[in-house]
Design an enzyme around this catalytic site. Structure first.
Site, PDB file in Angstrom:
ATOM      1  CG  ASP A  67      -6.924  -1.518  -2.643  1.00 38.94           C
ATOM      2  OD1 ASP A  67      -5.746  -1.448  -3.044  1.00 38.94           O
ATOM      3  OD2 ASP A  67      -7.312  -0.988  -1.583  1.00 38.94           O
TER       4      ASP A  67
ATOM      5  N   UNK B  58       0.810  -1.224   0.000  1.00 39.65           N
ATOM      6  CA  UNK B  58       0.000   0.000   0.000  1.00 39.65           C
ATOM      7  C   UNK B  58       0.839   1.267   0.000  1.00 39.65           C
TER       8      UNK B  58
ATOM      9  CG  ASP C 145     -10.891  -1.137   0.483  1.00 40.87           C
ATOM     10  OD1 ASP C 145     -10.480  -0.752   1.590  1.00 40.87           O
ATOM     11  OD2 ASP C 145     -10.273  -0.941  -0.570  1.00 40.87           O
TER      12      ASP C 145
ATOM     13  CB  VAL D 129     -15.419  10.242  -4.836  1.00 40.07           C
ATOM     14  CG1 VAL D 129     -13.953  10.600  -4.593  1.00 40.07           C
ATOM     15  CG2 VAL D 129     -15.612   9.759  -6.272  1.00 40.07           C
TER      16      VAL D 129
ATOM     17  CG  ASP E 251      -9.697  -0.787   4.887  1.00 39.99           C
ATOM     18  OD1 ASP E 251     -10.223   0.302   4.574  1.00 39.99           O
ATOM     19  OD2 ASP E 251      -9.205  -1.556   4.047  1.00 39.99           O
TER      20      ASP E 251
ATOM     21  N   GLY F 178     -11.611 -11.039 -14.823  1.00 33.72           N
ATOM     22  CA  GLY F 178     -10.510 -10.153 -14.511  1.00 33.72           C
ATOM     23  C   GLY F 178      -9.878  -9.560 -15.756  1.00 33.72           C
TER      24      GLY F 178
END
Length: 334
Positions: free
Chosen positions: A64, A16, A87, A45, A231, A135
């Protein structure tokens, strides 16, 4: 013959910590005219995930992905999946409906390593009954892995509901960034701070932190009826507490910093700011604001689910974040 690069050697920023800094992101978005929110969009947002109203509840959506923080491909895959899924749990999702994998691999990354990353990702998804439904994969100079996650909630919790008088809880210790950075240090430098056994303990605890889902912690928070939660990831504890303070119109006071043993001195040497709550975290804990009269109920709900926790601060009238707490090297996680 050249030595094979490890995953973490293929990127300059890790986990991160590769996120655009919080202030830079805010400045960037100031110049972007986004479509107006409306209709079914309840939260857009600025929070951990978007919330969209549907019949019978809410769809929670987030995306993410990041660069490797761990040199082992399988472990990195697990960490990436956990970070992506957390998340939606942080917004109150009780079920993960689907995951779309986002991946990018350098040409020099062996196919078997890429496959192991994806297998780790899939196994972590399986742990929380999250289905991978598709994906997108690109070639990329740095390895990246994450996902677009869709969850479902009957009710949701935002980062913006904290009230003066609330107390704050954190469900994982801090220090993943310096713990994992120790693996990348030359041995002679690293041994100035950690013995081999101390390094192994710090890294093992960091992996526990980064692969522990927030599902049980979020369920406990929903049961009690907390005011706000988020988180703790790339902006660090102070940054995410700042988001809570700003969104709630309150002041957040951090009185305790629980950390992985051995990471504070490393952080000071490397300049990560862990002792100030500034170090980036990867797949970190849930930060929860709860009315003080319900604090014991929350602790009981955590304990019934075997969720580790610390009471770390409080909410006051005012604005901003103050970190005035001492560092505690935890001995009881997980």
């Amino acid at each position: 013959m050249s030595r094979k690069k490890s995953l973490v050697e293929m990127a300059d920023l890790h986990g991160u910590a590769c996120k655009l800094p919080q202030g830079d992101l805010e400045d960037l978005l100031k110049g972007v005219e986004l479509p107006e929110e409306g209709g079914r969009v309840e939260v857009g947002v600025g929070d951990d995930a978007a919330v969209i109203r549907v019949d019978g509840g809410y769809v929670i959506q987030s995306v993410d992905f990041f660069t490797p923080i761990h040199p082992d491909p399988y472990t990195q895959g697990r960490i990436a999946a956990n970070n992506s899924i957390n998340d939606v749990f942080a917004m109150g999702a009780t079920e993960v409906l689907s995951v779309l994998v986002v991946s990018g691999f350098p040409r020099e990354l062996p196919e078997e390593d890429a496959r192991e990353m994806l297998q780790g990702f899939a196994d972590q998804c399986r742990e929380v009954d999250a289905l991978i439904v598709g994906g997108h994969t690109i070639m990329n100079p740095w390895p990246i892995l994450g996902g677009c996650v869709t969850g479902f909630a009957e009710r949701y919790v935002t980062v913006g509901g904290a009230e003066p008088g609330d107390v704050l809880y954190l469900t994982k210790p801090l220090g993943t960034q310096p713990a994992m950075a120790a693996l990348r240090l030359p041995e002679d430098v690293r041994k100035q701070f950690l013995t081999d056994s101390e390094l192994e303990e710090a890294v093992d605890l960091a992996v526990e932190v980064m692969t522990e889902p927030l599902k049980d912690a979020a369920e406990a928070a929903l049961e009690v009826g907390v005011h706000a939660m988020t988180d703790v990831t790339g902006f660090g504890l102070k940054g995410h507490a700042g988001e809570m303070a700003e969104a709630s119109g309150v002041r957040v006071v951090i009185e305790r910093l629980p950390v992985i043993p051995g990471t504070t001195e490393l952080s000071r040497a490397l300049g990560y700011g862990l002792e100030r709550g500034e170090s980036a975290e990867t797949a970190g804990g849930l930060l929860v604001a709860v009315p003080e009269e319900h604090a014991e109920d929350l602790e009981d709900a955590f304990e019934r689910r075997d969720v580790w926790y610390r009471r770390i601060g409080r909410v006051e009238e005012g604005s901003g974040v103050e970190v005035r707490g001492d560092v505690e090297e935890v001995e009881d996680y997980p």
